[in-house]
Design a protein around this motif. Sequence first.
Motif, PDB file in Angstrom:
ATOM      1  N   VAL A 129       0.838  -1.202   0.000  1.00  0.00           N
ATOM      2  CA  VAL A 129       0.000   0.000   0.000  1.00  0.00           C
ATOM      3  C   VAL A 129       0.872   1.251   0.000  1.00  0.00           C
ATOM      4  O   VAL A 129       0.575   2.232  -0.696  1.00  0.00           O
ATOM      5  N   ALA A 130       1.972   1.246   0.773  1.00  0.00           N
ATOM      6  CA  ALA A 130       2.873   2.399   0.813  1.00  0.00           C
ATOM      7  C   ALA A 130       3.496   2.656  -0.549  1.00  0.00           C
ATOM      8  O   ALA A 130       3.588   3.808  -1.002  1.00  0.00           O
ATOM      9  N   VAL A 131       3.912   1.583  -1.231  1.00  0.00           N
ATOM     10  CA  VAL A 131       4.504   1.727  -2.561  1.00  0.00           C
ATOM     11  C   VAL A 131       3.448   2.207  -3.558  1.00  0.00           C
ATOM     12  O   VAL A 131       3.699   3.096  -4.390  1.00  0.00           O
ATOM     13  N   PHE A 132       2.255   1.623  -3.471  1.00  0.00           N
ATOM     14  CA  PHE A 132       1.161   2.011  -4.369  1.00  0.00           C
ATOM     15  C   PHE A 132       0.805   3.487  -4.166  1.00  0.00           C
ATOM     16  O   PHE A 132       0.610   4.236  -5.143  1.00  0.00           O
ATOM     17  N   SER A 133       0.755   3.925  -2.917  1.00  0.00           N
ATOM     18  CA  SER A 133       0.432   5.321  -2.620  1.00  0.00           C
ATOM     19  C   SER A 133       1.494   6.268  -3.164  1.00  0.00           C
ATOM     20  O   SER A 133       1.176   7.363  -3.643  1.00  0.00           O
ATOM     21  N   ALA A 134       2.764   5.857  -3.089  1.00  0.00           N
ATOM     22  CA  ALA A 134       3.840   6.700  -3.613  1.00  0.00           C
ATOM     23  C   ALA A 134       3.667   6.930  -5.111  1.00  0.00           C
ATOM     24  O   ALA A 134       3.875   8.047  -5.603  1.00  0.00           O
ATOM     25  N   ALA A 135       3.256   5.893  -5.834  1.00  0.00           N
ATOM     26  CA  ALA A 135       3.037   6.036  -7.282  1.00  0.00           C
ATOM     27  C   ALA A 135       1.852   6.942  -7.573  1.00  0.00           C
ATOM     28  O   ALA A 135       1.913   7.819  -8.439  1.00  0.00           O
ATOM     29  N   VAL A 136       0.767   6.756  -6.840  1.00  0.00           N
ATOM     30  CA  VAL A 136      -0.435   7.564  -7.076  1.00  0.00           C
ATOM     31  C   VAL A 136      -0.180   9.025  -6.729  1.00  0.00           C
ATOM     32  O   VAL A 136      -0.555   9.936  -7.477  1.00  0.00           O
ATOM     33  N   ASP A 137       0.467   9.280  -5.590  1.00  0.00           N
ATOM     34  CA  ASP A 137       0.745  10.654  -5.168  1.00  0.00           C
ATOM     35  C   ASP A 137       1.653  11.386  -6.144  1.00  0.00           C
ATOM     36  O   ASP A 137       1.596  12.619  -6.247  1.00  0.00           O
ATOM     37  N   ALA A 138       2.507  10.633  -6.847  1.00  0.00           N
ATOM     38  CA  ALA A 138       3.420  11.253  -7.807  1.00  0.00           C
ATOM     39  C   ALA A 138       2.788  11.413  -9.186  1.00  0.00           C
ATOM     40  O   ALA A 138       3.447  11.903 -10.108  1.00  0.00           O
ATOM     41  N   GLY A 139       1.545  11.003  -9.324  1.00  0.00           N
ATOM     42  CA  GLY A 139       0.877  11.116 -10.615  1.00  0.00           C
ATOM     43  C   GLY A 139       1.197  10.002 -11.583  1.00  0.00           C
ATOM     44  O   GLY A 139       0.903  10.114 -12.783  1.00  0.00           O
ATOM     45  N   LEU A 140       1.791   8.909 -11.100  1.00  0.00           N
ATOM     46  CA  LEU A 140       2.115   7.765 -11.960  1.00  0.00           C
ATOM     47  C   LEU A 140       0.997   6.737 -11.889  1.00  0.00           C
ATOM     48  O   LEU A 140       1.189   5.591 -11.461  1.00  0.00           O
ATOM     49  N   GLY A 141      -0.194   7.140 -12.324  1.00  0.00           N
ATOM     50  CA  GLY A 141      -1.337   6.248 -12.261  1.00  0.00           C
ATOM     51  C   GLY A 141      -1.153   5.001 -13.093  1.00  0.00           C
ATOM     52  O   GLY A 141      -1.543   3.899 -12.680  1.00  0.00           O
ATOM     53  N   TRP A 142      -0.550   5.135 -14.268  1.00  0.00           N
ATOM     54  CA  TRP A 142      -0.349   3.963 -15.132  1.00  0.00           C
ATOM     55  C   TRP A 142       0.555   2.932 -14.464  1.00  0.00           C
ATOM     56  O   TRP A 142       0.337   1.721 -14.588  1.00  0.00           O
ATOM     57  N   LEU A 143       1.575   3.413 -13.729  1.00  0.00           N
ATOM     58  CA  LEU A 143       2.472   2.488 -13.038  1.00  0.00           C
ATOM     59  C   LEU A 143       1.756   1.805 -11.879  1.00  0.00           C
ATOM     60  O   LEU A 143       1.991   0.616 -11.605  1.00  0.00           O
ATOM     61  N   ALA A 144       0.871   2.528 -11.198  1.00  0.00           N
ATOM     62  CA  ALA A 144       0.082   1.922 -10.125  1.00  0.00           C
ATOM     63  C   ALA A 144      -0.815   0.821 -10.671  1.00  0.00           C
ATOM     64  O   ALA A 144      -0.995  -0.229 -10.043  1.00  0.00           O
ATOM     65  N   VAL A 145      -1.388   1.019 -11.864  1.00  0.00           N
ATOM     66  CA  VAL A 145      -2.235  -0.003 -12.486  1.00  0.00           C
ATOM     67  C   VAL A 145      -1.406  -1.233 -12.844  1.00  0.00           C
ATOM     68  O   VAL A 145      -1.816  -2.370 -12.595  1.00  0.00           O
ATOM     69  N   VAL A 146      -0.221  -1.016 -13.418  1.00  0.00           N
ATOM     70  CA  VAL A 146       0.664  -2.140 -13.752  1.00  0.00           C
ATOM     71  C   VAL A 146       1.037  -2.912 -12.495  1.00  0.00           C
ATOM     72  O   VAL A 146       1.054  -4.155 -12.476  1.00  0.00           O
ATOM     73  N   MET A 147       1.308  -2.201 -11.417  1.00  0.00           N
ATOM     74  CA  MET A 147       1.654  -2.855 -10.161  1.00  0.00           C
ATOM     75  C   MET A 147       0.480  -3.662  -9.627  1.00  0.00           C
ATOM     76  O   MET A 147       0.660  -4.804  -9.169  1.00  0.00           O
ATOM     77  N   ALA A 148      -0.722  -3.109  -9.675  1.00  0.00           N
ATOM     78  CA  ALA A 148      -1.906  -3.825  -9.186  1.00  0.00           C
ATOM     79  C   ALA A 148      -2.109  -5.120  -9.964  1.00  0.00           C
ATOM     80  O   ALA A 148      -2.412  -6.178  -9.382  1.00  0.00           O
ATOM     81  N   LEU A 149      -1.944  -5.074 -11.284  1.00  0.00           N
ATOM     82  CA  LEU A 149      -2.101  -6.288 -12.103  1.00  0.00           C
ATOM     83  C   LEU A 149      -1.043  -7.324 -11.754  1.00  0.00           C
ATOM     84  O   LEU A 149      -1.324  -8.523 -11.689  1.00  0.00           O
ATOM     85  N   ASN A 150       0.175  -6.871 -11.509  1.00  0.00           N
ATOM     86  CA  ASN A 150       1.243  -7.803 -11.166  1.00  0.00           C
ATOM     87  C   ASN A 150       1.037  -8.417  -9.796  1.00  0.00           C
ATOM     88  O   ASN A 150       1.384  -9.594  -9.577  1.00  0.00           O
ATOM     89  N   VAL A 151       0.490  -7.665  -8.867  1.00  0.00           N
ATOM     90  CA  VAL A 151       0.190  -8.218  -7.546  1.00  0.00           C
ATOM     91  C   VAL A 151      -0.819  -9.360  -7.665  1.00  0.00           C
ATOM     92  O   VAL A 151      -0.691 -10.397  -7.004  1.00  0.00           O
TER      93      VAL A 151
END
Length: 512
Positions: A428-450
């Motif tokens: 969640v901390a890593v996911f939040s860091a991506a979202v807060d930085a505006g890297l929504g696409w990277l957060a989506v890729v991470m969610a799929l990989n999880v």
Amino acid sequence: MTAPAMAALAHPALAAQAQSVDWPAITPPTLTAVLALAVLVADLFLPERRKPLLGVITLVGLAAALLTLLPLIGEDRATFCVADAAGGACSYTADGFTLVVQLLVLGGALLTAVLSLATVRDDRLPAGEYWFLLLASAAGAALLPASRDLATLVIALEVASLPAFALVGLRRGERRSAEAALKFFLSSVAATAVTLLGVSFVYAVTGTLHLTEIAGRLPDADPELHTLAQAGVALTLVGFAFKTAAAPFHFWVPDTYTGAPVPVAGYLSVVGKTVGLTGIALVTVLAFPSYGEVWGPLLAVLAAVTMTAGNTAALRQRPGRRHSAVRLLAWSSVGQAGYLLVPLAAAAYTGTPDEAVGATLAYALMYAAVNLGAFAVVALVARARPAGRLTDHRALYATHPAHALALGFFLLCLAGLPPGVIGLFAKVAVFSAAVDAGLGWLAVVMALNVVVALVYYLRWTALLFRPAAAGAGLPRAAPRPLTAAVALAALIGVALSGAPQLILRFTATGLF
């Protein structure tokens, strides 16, 4: 009075240049290095039956090195400074970031040493060489987070790496081990050469190797050297990306892990990865903040490709294949490297990069404990079934219920599922860091990989509790060092799960 001191008194200019060494600040890596030399010398005089004492000395020494971190808590100390530099650029800094990484590195080395006690004895590894190489590598890894110039960073990286090559190939007469060491060595040398080329480009543009001075001079560099500076920034990251096992620099991981002794594979997956991540954090956030448009997208793409490559390959592992347990953990470590890179990429897009780096360190603390614990259980099973297949772990609960429960806990932490609270919180901390930085696409890729990773982690967990095939039970006796390593890793994992917010505050305090 020494001659240099007398000369300094006679010439005020020399006195201004004279440096006093802050010995308490440099004690953790220095003590580890001295201990490595002591073990190597002691090995010459100890008879064969007394060689196990070297392992005990290593454990005591690493514990002492960890204790030397306590006086440094709450202070920012620096030494080996350039007196005439603007701001007093230093080559060694013991700040909050340094202490967190040194805690992780020395703690990982200590847990690896506990895990190695049985392996050194059972595989008849040369004890003196093994403990010397482990301590020497740990000393380099402990030096790296304190390094604040590119020369010291590269030297620390190589001091951490060179003994690791020998550790991988230490099982004499085994072809697979020798091949793994050779592949690891050749690919690492190539990556280091590229990094040195990048460092030379950066020096050509800025005229300095100190990270803080590079950060100040890069924005004012000659515009004609802009392309050279960009190339230097990108190439400097290559060697650290290799140690992190980031794609496409990950190809050495599965063969190296399966060819190495299991404790060495666990050490590489934790301490080796931490070394790479630390180097990336230092050179990007401290030295190249003005070139975030270069390294930010680069790290984001590396993170996405790395987690996808690692999780896809782990999902394809055949349970009945020889060494499939270690290979799955190897590919899993590649996927985890992708998650660890996400906050570092986010640091380029946020005004608080220390918080983003803190998220990476919090995840690394969780990963270090539970991943070494998983390797400890694999080593236990491999004693009875050297083939190291995933199917060899079937019905582990029937013969070793505590070890099976511990491995299940470790795998669930890596997957980010309860009761592995710390694993869930870290993701969640890593996911939040991506979202807060505006890297929504990277957060989506991470969610799929999880989601993809859940499949192979849960598949292995379920295997532990299935009924055993006829005559397929494991011996109930387990070596005490392996049991101690599993118990220590599980204890740390449970403790981290009990205070996840405290861990995040601890890793985010005093960075840079």
